[in-house]
Each structure stands twice: as C-alpha cells, then as structure tokens.
Design an enzyme around this catalytic site. Structure first.
Site, PDB file in Angstrom:
ATOM      1  N   ASP A 106      -3.520   2.368  -5.567  1.00  0.00           N
ATOM      2  CA  ASP A 106      -2.271   2.299  -4.792  1.00  0.00           C
ATOM      3  C   ASP A 106      -2.108   1.056  -3.925  1.00  0.00           C
ATOM      4  O   ASP A 106      -1.215   1.017  -3.098  1.00  0.00           O
ATOM      5  CB  ASP A 106      -2.109   3.574  -3.950  1.00  0.00           C
ATOM      6  CG  ASP A 106      -2.779   3.477  -2.589  1.00  0.00           C
ATOM      7  OD1 ASP A 106      -3.860   2.874  -2.504  1.00  0.00           O
ATOM      8  OD2 ASP A 106      -2.209   4.005  -1.628  1.00  0.00           O
ATOM      9  N   GLU A 107      -2.961   0.057  -4.108  1.00  0.00           N
ATOM     10  CA  GLU A 107      -2.850  -1.145  -3.280  1.00  0.00           C
ATOM     11  C   GLU A 107      -2.809  -2.373  -4.150  1.00  0.00           C
ATOM     12  O   GLU A 107      -3.522  -2.452  -5.144  1.00  0.00           O
ATOM     13  CB  GLU A 107      -4.119  -1.338  -2.442  1.00  0.00           C
ATOM     14  CG  GLU A 107      -4.290  -0.448  -1.285  1.00  0.00           C
ATOM     15  CD  GLU A 107      -5.629  -0.761  -0.606  1.00  0.00           C
ATOM     16  OE1 GLU A 107      -5.903  -1.938  -0.300  1.00  0.00           O
ATOM     17  OE2 GLU A 107      -6.387   0.186  -0.395  1.00  0.00           O
ATOM     18  N   ASP A 128       0.859  -1.192   0.000  1.00  0.00           N
ATOM     19  CA  ASP A 128       0.000   0.000   0.000  1.00  0.00           C
ATOM     20  C   ASP A 128       0.894   1.240   0.000  1.00  0.00           C
ATOM     21  O   ASP A 128       1.724   1.418   0.890  1.00  0.00           O
ATOM     22  CB  ASP A 128      -0.887  -0.025   1.260  1.00  0.00           C
ATOM     23  CG  ASP A 128      -1.920   1.097   1.265  1.00  0.00           C
ATOM     24  OD1 ASP A 128      -1.825   2.010   0.421  1.00  0.00           O
ATOM     25  OD2 ASP A 128      -2.813   1.068   2.125  1.00  0.00           O
TER      26      ASP A 128
HETATM   27  N1  DCP Z   1      -8.680   8.239  -1.311  1.00  0.00           N
HETATM   28  C1  DCP Z   1      -9.765   9.083  -1.484  1.00  0.00           C
HETATM   29  N2  DCP Z   1     -10.737   9.181  -0.523  1.00  0.00           N
HETATM   30  C2  DCP Z   1     -10.653   8.445   0.629  1.00  0.00           C
HETATM   31  C3  DCP Z   1      -9.560   7.560   0.802  1.00  0.00           C
HETATM   32  C4  DCP Z   1      -8.587   7.476  -0.195  1.00  0.00           C
HETATM   33  O1  DCP Z   1      -9.859   9.748  -2.518  1.00  0.00           O
HETATM   34  N3  DCP Z   1     -11.591   8.548   1.559  1.00  0.00           N
HETATM   35  C5  DCP Z   1      -7.631   8.182  -2.356  1.00  0.00           C
HETATM   36  C6  DCP Z   1      -6.493   9.110  -1.998  1.00  0.00           C
HETATM   37  C7  DCP Z   1      -5.371   8.211  -1.569  1.00  0.00           C
HETATM   38  C8  DCP Z   1      -5.655   6.930  -2.314  1.00  0.00           C
HETATM   39  O2  DCP Z   1      -7.065   6.895  -2.483  1.00  0.00           O
HETATM   40  O3  DCP Z   1      -4.099   8.763  -1.850  1.00  0.00           O
HETATM   41  C9  DCP Z   1      -5.185   5.698  -1.573  1.00  0.00           C
HETATM   42  O4  DCP Z   1      -5.910   5.509  -0.382  1.00  0.00           O
HETATM   43  P1  DCP Z   1      -5.234   5.045   0.953  1.00  0.00           P
HETATM   44  O5  DCP Z   1      -6.344   4.714   1.895  1.00  0.00           O
HETATM   45  O6  DCP Z   1      -4.214   4.006   0.686  1.00  0.00           O
HETATM   46  O7  DCP Z   1      -4.552   6.369   1.523  1.00  0.00           O
HETATM   47  P2  DCP Z   1      -3.133   6.976   1.215  1.00  0.00           P
HETATM   48  O8  DCP Z   1      -2.342   6.170   0.272  1.00  0.00           O
HETATM   49  O9  DCP Z   1      -3.339   8.403   0.804  1.00  0.00           O
HETATM   50  O10 DCP Z   1      -2.472   7.006   2.629  1.00  0.00           O
HETATM   51  P3  DCP Z   1      -1.879   5.789   3.473  1.00  0.00           P
HETATM   52  O11 DCP Z   1      -0.436   6.121   3.668  1.00  0.00           O
HETATM   53  O12 DCP Z   1      -2.651   5.792   4.736  1.00  0.00           O
HETATM   54  O13 DCP Z   1      -2.088   4.554   2.671  1.00  0.00           O
HETATM   55 MG    MG Z   2      -2.121   4.105   0.511  1.00  0.00          MG
END
Ligand code: DCP
Ligand code: MG
Length: 357
Positions: A107-108, A9
């Site tokens: 991203d996962e 992730d």
């Molecule tokens: N995303 C979004 N709305 C949300 C959650 C996520 O648009 N409620 C989008 C933005 C993130 C991407 O999806 O960059 C990936 O989600 P993640 O939950 O993996 O969050 P991040 O990668 O941003 O942070 P982390 O380091 O917690 O994984």
């Molecule tokens: Mg993420």
C-alpha cells in the site's frame, strides 16, 4: 536541481479493502488480524479502520488486547489475494503519473515526479489529482506526503492521516522535522530509538541534528552519518524502480551469413559495448544475460544465464555471453543473426529499508 518526491500511503489498507467489498462495514470498527476468540485468541492485529483506532486498537497489538479494548469490533481474517488485486490497481494508477516509482509493501509507493510536476501550479495540485483518481476509480482514500527527498515525503504522508496531503517545501524541511520524534526516521526502530533516547538523551530530530556528527559516527558507524544527514533534511537516496520484466537488448542481421566465430565474437563485443553504455546511462543493474542466434536456415536459438546477484559489470556480461555462444561453435551452418540482451534490470540496489534495525 531540487527533486519533488511523493510518498503515497493508503489509509487503513486491509480494513479499507474489506469495506470496499462489504459497504455495510463503512463507518464501523473493523479489525483485520488473528481470530480474537472472545478475548482468548492468540496472534496480532494487522490493521484496523480509523473507527477502531479510536478505541486504542493498533497494528501489531495482541488480538486479545484489541478485543478487550473494542469487543463490539468486526474481526476479520486477512485475505491477501484480494488485497494484492486492489494493490495492483493502485500501483497501475501511480505508474501512469511517473515511471520512477518504488513500491514498498502492498500500500505504499514513492514517486519521483520532478519531471512532470512543472505542468502544475504547485506539487499539491498534482497530488490532489492522484488522490482524486484513486478515489474515483477505486473508492479508496490515501495520504500523500510531498518533499524534496524520500525521507521527508514519507514522514509527511503520515503527518495528516487519513485522507491527508502534506506538502513540505525545501525551506520548510528543517522546521518540519525538528519537533518530530527520532523514530519517525526510516530505519530508526525500537532498538535504535532506545539507544538514542536513553544513552544519548536524543528525543527529537532537532536533538539529533544538533548532536556532534563524530560522536554519532563512533556509536553507529555508517548509520551515524545517515542519521546526521537525515536530521538535517539531507537524503539523496534515489527513488528506485525495480524493473521486473524490462530488458535492454539489440540484435544484428549480418549482410551476408557468416561462419567465422572470430567475427561473431567481435560483433558480440560491439553489441555488449553499446548496450552497456545504455545500461549505465539509466543507472541499471542486470541480473540475467540472454543471447540469440539464428542460422542460415532460420533455425533460432536463445540461451540465458542468471547471475547470483545484480551487477553492472561489462566484463561479466561479455564473458557470460561468450560462454553461452560456445555451444554453437561446432554447428556447421552459417550464422544469419546475433542478438544480446540484459534482462532482470533493477535500478541500483534496494537496501535502504533493511539496512538498519
Ligand atoms: N500491516 C500488518 N502488520 C503491521 C503493519 C501493517 O500486517 N504491523 C499491514 C496491514 C496494513 C498494511 O500492512 O493495512 C499497510 O500498512 P500501513 O502501516 O500503511 O497501515 P494502514 O494502511 O493499515 O494504515 P495507515 O492509514 O496508518 O497507513
Ligand atoms: Mg497505509
């Protein structure tokens, strides 16, 4: 045999992409989402850099609240096209480590590395190698969780973030899961959490594991069984690769050109039979059937038919293929070649993420 599953992730993905193309943003609170309009904006935060999270900014939070918490933040609108490009590069790296990969969002991804991991002293070294390659090539960090199943791997990847690496060995699974909140489980959203907490006094995964299975069953039906198993560290769901462009096909050139359609259909049956065996062996479903026919003068035709849903049914394949061949029956020319192909293959059905809540 014990499986080894990775969940990869990316850290603060959209925000990290923005830092990538504008290094001036490094180390700053970067917030991706709606326009805050100095606190009067509507819409929500998509994500934010870890620097912004220190101010309490969270994904899904109203942008006005984020602005109140962090007015000095750098607020940017999302650029999905750019994020998709970066995502494709990440996934290409991941694919090179295992053919069995299941991508969730941009991203996962889950990777089943059971086969390749034996080349490393422990799974940890392989995960570190993947992290290093992503960082060297793309200057992005990710967190990797390692476990004997998808559920544990996913929870492990979020356990230490950012830039984390958490390895949960099979005999650590129960003690790892026990103290965690029930909503760490995939599929347990706010609604289910509320029922578990308020109605059943189940807060941790240990509470869930110790709750009578029959009662969970009565309340949640199928999901009760799932919850009971997961809480005990059991999750047999495979990492499902969605093969978009791959196909399974074969063709045969007749020794002598033929014009007897009975023979053609018999040959078709043989081809379907052979390919259907391969389909099942690989645990594939198909959604599209294609045939190819070449006449003595080398004129070649292909026809295909797309089904409404994926299936692995042999009868359907044969029926559809016969139907596709029918239009050529009246052609007076002799036939030189016959081909059959399953396309739009997928591995089993993709249900887990949307099954509950
Ligand atoms: N995303 C979004 N709305 C949300 C959650 C996520 O648009 N409620 C989008 C933005 C993130 C991407 O999806 O960059 C990936 O989600 P993640 O939950 O993996 O969050 P991040 O990668 O941003 O942070 P982390 O380091 O917690 O994984
Ligand atoms: Mg993420």
């Amino acid at each position: 045999m014990e499986r080894v599953i990775f969940h990869v992730d990316m850290d603060a993905f959209y925000a990290s992409c923005e830092v990538l193309r504008n290094p001036d943003l490094a180390g700053k609170p970067v917030i991706i989402g709606a326009d805050p309009k100095e606190g009067k904006g509507r819409g929500v935060v998509a994500t934010s850099s870890y620097e912004a999270r220190k101010f309490g900014v969270r994904s899904g939070m109203p942008i006005s609240r984020a602005y109140f918490a962090c007015p000095q933040g750098i607020y940017l609108r999302p650029d999905f096209k750019f994020y998709r490009e970066i995502s494709a590069k990440i996934m290409e790296i991941l694919r090179s480590y295992s053919e069995i990969g299941e991508q969730w969002g941009l991203d996962e991804s889950f990777l089943d590395v059971t086969d390749s991991v034996s080349n490393y002293p422990t799974p940890r070294e392989l995960a570190q190698k993947i992290k290093d390659e992503i960082y060297t090539k793309l200057k992005l960090t990710c967190s990797i969780g390692i476990g004997p199943n998808k559920q544990v791997a996913k929870i492990a990847s979020s356990y230490q973030k950012p830039n984390g690496l958490t390895y949960v060995t099979p005999d650590q699974v129960r003690s790892f899961l026990d103290p965690l909140s029930v909503d760490e489980i995939i599929g347990v959203g706010p609604k289910t959490k509320k029922v578990l907490n308020e109605k059943l006094q189940i807060f941790t995964i240990a509470d869930l594991a110790n709750y009578p299975a029959e009662k969970l069953n009565t309340i949640f039906g199928k999901m009760g069984v799932y919850l009971h198993n997961v809480a005990r560290g059991i999750d047999n769901s495979p990492v499902q690769q969605i093969y978009k462009r791959k196909s399974l096909g074969t063709e045969i050139t007749f020794e002598e050109d033929i014009d007897n359609f009975e023979t053609i259909y018999k040959t078709l049956e043989l081809l379907v039979d052979k390919l259907h065996k391969m389909l099942l062996r690989n645990n594939f479903f198909y959604q599209n059937i294609a045939i190819k026919i070449r006449f003595e003068n080398f004129s070649t035709f292909t026809r295909q038919h797309r089904l409404k849903t994926p299936t692995n049914d042999k009868k359907v394949a044969l029926q559809v293929a016969k139907q596709l061949l029918k239009e050529f029956e009246s052609n007076p020319k002799k036939i030189r070649l016959l081909g059959f192909r399953f396309t739009e293959l997928s591995k089993a059905k993709f249900v887990q993420k949307t099954l509950f809540d």
